[in-house]
Design an enzyme around this catalytic site. Structure first.
Site, PDB file in Angstrom:
ATOM      1  N   ARG A  53       0.781  -1.263   0.139  1.00  0.00           N
ATOM      2  CA  ARG A  53      -0.009  -0.210   0.074  1.00  0.00           C
ATOM      3  C   ARG A  53       0.840   1.360  -0.036  1.00  0.00           C
ATOM      4  O   ARG A  53       0.553   2.183  -0.426  1.00  0.00           O
ATOM      5  CB  ARG A  53      -1.074  -0.168   1.277  1.00  0.00           C
ATOM      6  CG  ARG A  53      -1.679   1.209   1.237  1.00  0.00           C
ATOM      7  CD  ARG A  53      -2.645   1.028   2.539  1.00  0.00           C
ATOM      8  NE  ARG A  53      -3.472   2.225   2.989  1.00  0.00           N
ATOM      9  CZ  ARG A  53      -4.594   2.594   2.382  1.00  0.00           C
ATOM     10  NH1 ARG A  53      -5.342   1.905   1.806  1.00  0.00           N
ATOM     11  NH2 ARG A  53      -5.225   3.748   2.950  1.00  0.00           N
ATOM     12  N   ILE A  77      -7.867   7.840  -1.355  1.00  0.00           N
ATOM     13  CA  ILE A  77      -7.736   6.153  -1.238  1.00  0.00           C
ATOM     14  C   ILE A  77      -8.506   5.637  -0.190  1.00  0.00           C
ATOM     15  O   ILE A  77      -8.331   6.245   1.003  1.00  0.00           O
ATOM     16  CB  ILE A  77      -6.374   5.728  -1.381  1.00  0.00           C
ATOM     17  CG1 ILE A  77      -6.097   4.207  -1.217  1.00  0.00           C
ATOM     18  CG2 ILE A  77      -5.616   6.492  -0.302  1.00  0.00           C
ATOM     19  CD1 ILE A  77      -4.721   3.813  -1.454  1.00  0.00           C
ATOM     20  N   SER A  78      -9.328   4.478  -0.247  1.00  0.00           N
ATOM     21  CA  SER A  78     -10.088   4.068   0.974  1.00  0.00           C
ATOM     22  C   SER A  78      -9.195   3.238   2.260  1.00  0.00           C
ATOM     23  O   SER A  78      -7.819   3.247   1.566  1.00  0.00           O
ATOM     24  CB  SER A  78     -11.079   2.789   0.358  1.00  0.00           C
ATOM     25  OG  SER A  78     -12.163   3.535  -0.440  1.00  0.00           O
ATOM     26  N   ALA A  79      -9.549   3.650   3.284  1.00  0.00           N
ATOM     27  CA  ALA A  79      -8.928   2.746   4.158  1.00  0.00           C
ATOM     28  C   ALA A  79      -8.749   1.305   4.029  1.00  0.00           C
ATOM     29  O   ALA A  79      -9.437   0.708   3.248  1.00  0.00           O
ATOM     30  CB  ALA A  79      -9.668   2.966   5.538  1.00  0.00           C
TER      31      ALA A  79
END
Length: 242
Positions: A53, A77-79
């Site tokens: 990530r 950007i999503s968790a």
């Protein structure tokens, strides 16, 4: 314990968490998601360990914290827990040789995960309407374990209105939408393969992550997985205006 002492203890724990190299930090993030029960599949754990990530967030932001991150252009950007949730929900539709579509692909992280799961015989497609994010996401993928899939063409990222899907490689076994729609776009339902599954946040003020399964007769079954909070799925112009 007084508030200042609590803050100092928290900072100490954060510093301990961030010690070590990026590989260990990414692995630690995945292990935390496993311990919390969000990741239950070995396959999902493996792909999130393989795709770092840290290669997909802007410089200066802590990539392994379980929180969404701003990536510019009024996008996020999503968790990690949301990426893990969506990968879990789509796992059976991300088998080798299958086709996957990532709408609002942003930095390219989840598209890369999809590509690793469907493999070189499959097809992973990202669609993003901000051209600058398309360019940077390709650069991100080129640094990642999915680089060879980008090179051989089984992984691609395109500039376009994701609400229209990407008909060229349809039908899709799996569709993920990374922004909240007021209602499910019909083109995405049309491009979903019978037996396929779409995961999409739906709603405006209150949003639900909906799971859409297409039946063999072309009808769809929809259920709600959980409440969520995403940026809106909208036009490029509306997004840039904020």
């Amino acid at each position: 314990m007084n508030p200042k002492a609590k803050l100092n203890l928290l900072l100490h724990k954060v510093q301990q968490y961030w010690s070590g190299n990026a590989v260990n930090q990414n692995k630690g993030m995945v292990e935390n998601l496993q311990r919390s029960g969000i990741i239950q599949s070995r396959k999902v754990a493996e792909v999130m360990e393989t795709i770092d990530r840290g290669l997909f967030v802007p410089n200066g932001t802590p990539p392994y914290v379980d929180s969404p991150m701003v990536i510019g252009y009024n996008a996020t950007i999503s968790a990690p827990h949301m990426h893990a949730t969506c990968l879990q929900l789509l796992e059976e539709n991300l088998q080798p040789g299958m086709h996957a579509l990532d709408v609002g692909s942003g930095t390219g992280y989840l598209t890369a995960c999809f590509a690793m799961m469907v493999g070189p015989q499959g097809r992973a497609v990202g669609v993003e309407h901000i051209p600058e994010l398309v360019s940077s996401s390709i650069e991100n993928i080129q640094k990642s374990a999915a680089a060879s899939l980008l090179k051989d063409g089984s992984l691609s990222v395109h500039s376009g209105d994701g609400r229209q899907g990407w008909p060229e490689f349809a039908p899709y076994d799996a569709i993920h939408v990374g922004a909240a729609a007021k209602e499910i776009p019909q083109p995405l339902i049309d491009q979903l393969k019978p037996g396929g599954r779409m995961v999409i946040p739906v709603g405006v003020l209150f949003q639900d992550l909906q799971v859409v399964d297409k039946n063999s007769d072309g009808s769809v079954s929809i259920r709600t997985e959980t409440s969520v909070r995403y940026v809106p799925l909208t036009s490029k112009e509306a997004q840039l205006q904020g």
